[in-house]
Design a protein around this motif. Structure first.
Motif, PDB file in Angstrom:
ATOM      1  N   MET A  18       0.830  -1.209   0.000  1.00  0.00           N
ATOM      2  CA  MET A  18       0.000   0.000   0.000  1.00  0.00           C
ATOM      3  C   MET A  18       0.860   1.254   0.000  1.00  0.00           C
ATOM      4  N   VAL A  19       1.912   1.271   0.805  1.00  0.00           N
ATOM      5  CA  VAL A  19       2.795   2.444   0.858  1.00  0.00           C
ATOM      6  C   VAL A  19       3.469   2.646  -0.497  1.00  0.00           C
ATOM      7  N   LEU A  20       3.965   1.576  -1.086  1.00  0.00           N
ATOM      8  CA  LEU A  20       4.608   1.694  -2.396  1.00  0.00           C
ATOM      9  C   LEU A  20       3.625   2.197  -3.454  1.00  0.00           C
ATOM     10  N   ALA A  21       2.426   1.638  -3.458  1.00  0.00           N
ATOM     11  CA  ALA A  21       1.444   1.997  -4.482  1.00  0.00           C
ATOM     12  C   ALA A  21       0.954   3.428  -4.333  1.00  0.00           C
ATOM     13  N   LEU A  25       3.722   5.863  -6.168  1.00  0.00           N
ATOM     14  CA  LEU A  25       3.136   5.741  -7.505  1.00  0.00           C
ATOM     15  C   LEU A  25       1.993   6.727  -7.695  1.00  0.00           C
ATOM     16  N   GLU A  26       0.933   6.585  -6.915  1.00  0.00           N
ATOM     17  CA  GLU A  26      -0.241   7.446  -7.094  1.00  0.00           C
ATOM     18  C   GLU A  26       0.055   8.910  -6.826  1.00  0.00           C
ATOM     19  N   ALA A  27       0.701   9.204  -5.704  1.00  0.00           N
ATOM     20  CA  ALA A  27       0.896  10.604  -5.297  1.00  0.00           C
ATOM     21  C   ALA A  27       1.634  11.428  -6.357  1.00  0.00           C
ATOM     22  N   PRO A  28       2.770  10.979  -6.849  1.00  0.00           N
ATOM     23  CA  PRO A  28       3.451  11.818  -7.849  1.00  0.00           C
ATOM     24  C   PRO A  28       2.766  11.821  -9.214  1.00  0.00           C
ATOM     25  N   ILE A  29       2.121  10.731  -9.565  1.00  0.00           N
ATOM     26  CA  ILE A  29       1.505  10.649 -10.895  1.00  0.00           C
ATOM     27  C   ILE A  29       0.279  11.545 -11.015  1.00  0.00           C
ATOM     28  N   LYS A  30      -0.494  11.690  -9.948  1.00  0.00           N
ATOM     29  CA  LYS A  30      -1.741  12.457 -10.053  1.00  0.00           C
ATOM     30  C   LYS A  30      -1.499  13.891 -10.509  1.00  0.00           C
ATOM     31  N   PHE A  31      -0.370  14.471 -10.155  1.00  0.00           N
ATOM     32  CA  PHE A  31      -0.088  15.850 -10.543  1.00  0.00           C
ATOM     33  C   PHE A  31       0.306  15.971 -12.017  1.00  0.00           C
ATOM     34  N   ARG A  32       0.552  14.855 -12.671  1.00  0.00           N
ATOM     35  CA  ARG A  32       0.898  14.869 -14.098  1.00  0.00           C
ATOM     36  C   ARG A  32      -0.317  14.673 -14.995  1.00  0.00           C
ATOM     37  N   GLU A 124       8.551   7.646   4.704  1.00  0.00           N
ATOM     38  CA  GLU A 124       7.949   6.571   3.913  1.00  0.00           C
ATOM     39  C   GLU A 124       9.034   5.574   3.500  1.00  0.00           C
ATOM     40  N   GLY A 125      10.208   6.091   3.142  1.00  0.00           N
ATOM     41  CA  GLY A 125      11.331   5.211   2.796  1.00  0.00           C
ATOM     42  C   GLY A 125      11.737   4.332   3.963  1.00  0.00           C
ATOM     43  N   VAL A 126      11.757   4.915   5.154  1.00  0.00           N
ATOM     44  CA  VAL A 126      12.063   4.137   6.359  1.00  0.00           C
ATOM     45  C   VAL A 126      11.023   3.036   6.544  1.00  0.00           C
ATOM     46  N   LYS A 127       9.743   3.378   6.358  1.00  0.00           N
ATOM     47  CA  LYS A 127       8.685   2.369   6.494  1.00  0.00           C
ATOM     48  C   LYS A 127       8.854   1.257   5.465  1.00  0.00           C
ATOM     49  N   VAL A 128       9.163   1.625   4.224  1.00  0.00           N
ATOM     50  CA  VAL A 128       9.333   0.617   3.169  1.00  0.00           C
ATOM     51  C   VAL A 128      10.435  -0.370   3.547  1.00  0.00           C
ATOM     52  N   ILE A 129      11.570   0.151   3.956  1.00  0.00           N
ATOM     53  CA  ILE A 129      12.688  -0.722   4.327  1.00  0.00           C
ATOM     54  C   ILE A 129      12.325  -1.563   5.544  1.00  0.00           C
ATOM     55  N   ALA A 130      11.738  -0.938   6.556  1.00  0.00           N
ATOM     56  CA  ALA A 130      11.391  -1.661   7.786  1.00  0.00           C
ATOM     57  C   ALA A 130      10.349  -2.745   7.534  1.00  0.00           C
ATOM     58  N   LEU A 131       9.339  -2.426   6.725  1.00  0.00           N
ATOM     59  CA  LEU A 131       8.292  -3.421   6.451  1.00  0.00           C
ATOM     60  C   LEU A 131       8.820  -4.575   5.606  1.00  0.00           C
ATOM     61  N   ALA A 132       9.629  -4.259   4.599  1.00  0.00           N
ATOM     62  CA  ALA A 132      10.208  -5.337   3.777  1.00  0.00           C
ATOM     63  C   ALA A 132      11.107  -6.222   4.626  1.00  0.00           C
ATOM     64  N   LEU A 133      11.992  -5.603   5.390  1.00  0.00           N
ATOM     65  CA  LEU A 133      12.899  -6.362   6.243  1.00  0.00           C
ATOM     66  C   LEU A 133      12.124  -7.141   7.301  1.00  0.00           C
ATOM     67  N   GLY A 134      11.150  -6.490   7.935  1.00  0.00           N
ATOM     68  CA  GLY A 134      10.346  -7.168   8.942  1.00  0.00           C
ATOM     69  C   GLY A 134       9.587  -8.360   8.382  1.00  0.00           C
ATOM     70  N   GLY A 135       8.964  -8.174   7.207  1.00  0.00           N
ATOM     71  CA  GLY A 135       8.249  -9.294   6.593  1.00  0.00           C
ATOM     72  C   GLY A 135       9.155 -10.452   6.251  1.00  0.00           C
ATOM     73  N   ILE A 136      10.324 -10.135   5.712  1.00  0.00           N
ATOM     74  CA  ILE A 136      11.293 -11.193   5.361  1.00  0.00           C
ATOM     75  C   ILE A 136      11.783 -11.909   6.623  1.00  0.00           C
ATOM     76  N   LEU A 137      12.142 -11.134   7.638  1.00  0.00           N
ATOM     77  CA  LEU A 137      12.641 -11.747   8.867  1.00  0.00           C
ATOM     78  C   LEU A 137      11.585 -12.578   9.574  1.00  0.00           C
ATOM     79  N   LEU A 138      10.348 -12.104   9.556  1.00  0.00           N
ATOM     80  CA  LEU A 138       9.264 -12.902  10.135  1.00  0.00           C
ATOM     81  C   LEU A 138       9.069 -14.194   9.360  1.00  0.00           C
TER      82      LEU A 138
END
Length: 143
Positions: A18-21, A25-32, A124-138
């Motif tokens: 959800m954070v990635l999408a 993705l959505e946030a920067p694209i909508k202004f274009r 958001e970048g911190v969350k992305v790294i933490a969630l990916a790492l957390g999911g993998i480690l779990l």
């Protein structure tokens, strides 16, 4: 893999998606998009991020319940907690700052670009790294 461990892993990866999408993705694209003015984009963004943040709070609560029950390795415990801390920092520190600026722009004020957006994106970048790492480690630490 226990039910709690599977739940925590799934929450990490769904939250990550959800954070990635939305944020990257959505946030920067909508202004274009043709015809989307800054006030329209900001109005849409406020709605989208309010909804995202509500769902993120539900995910954070789910992790805070599921992870202790899963009893993972310490590293698998820390990474998701970093994501929760980043969310709390965004909601308590950065979002109010951005909301003030957004209200002013929507009221017709002209403002310089906000550094708050850069802080929000960094978190958001911190969350992305933490969630990916957390999911993998779990996933790999599950008995």
């Amino acid at each position: 893999m226990s039910g709690s461990s599977a739940t925590a892993t799934a929450v990490c990866f769904v939250w990550l998606g959800m954070v990635l999408a939305i944020s990257f993705l959505e946030a920067p694209i909508k202004f274009r998009a043709p015809g989307v003015t800054v006030p329209i984009g900001l109005s849409i963004g406020r709605l989208v991020f309010r909804a995202l943040n509500i769902i993120e709070c539900v995910f954070a609560a789910a992790l805070l319940v599921a992870i202790p029950l899963a009893a993972p390795q310490p590293a698998a415990l820390v990474a998701p907690l970093v994501a929760v801390a980043a969310l709390l920092g965004q909601l308590g520190g950065v979002r109010p700052w951005l909301n003030q600026r957004t209200k002013a722009v929507l009221a017709g004020a002209t403002r310089a670009r906000s550094r708050g957006h850069y802080v929000y994106v960094a978190m958001e970048g911190v969350k992305v790294i933490a969630l990916a790492l957390g999911g993998i480690l779990l996933l790999v630490s599950a008995p």
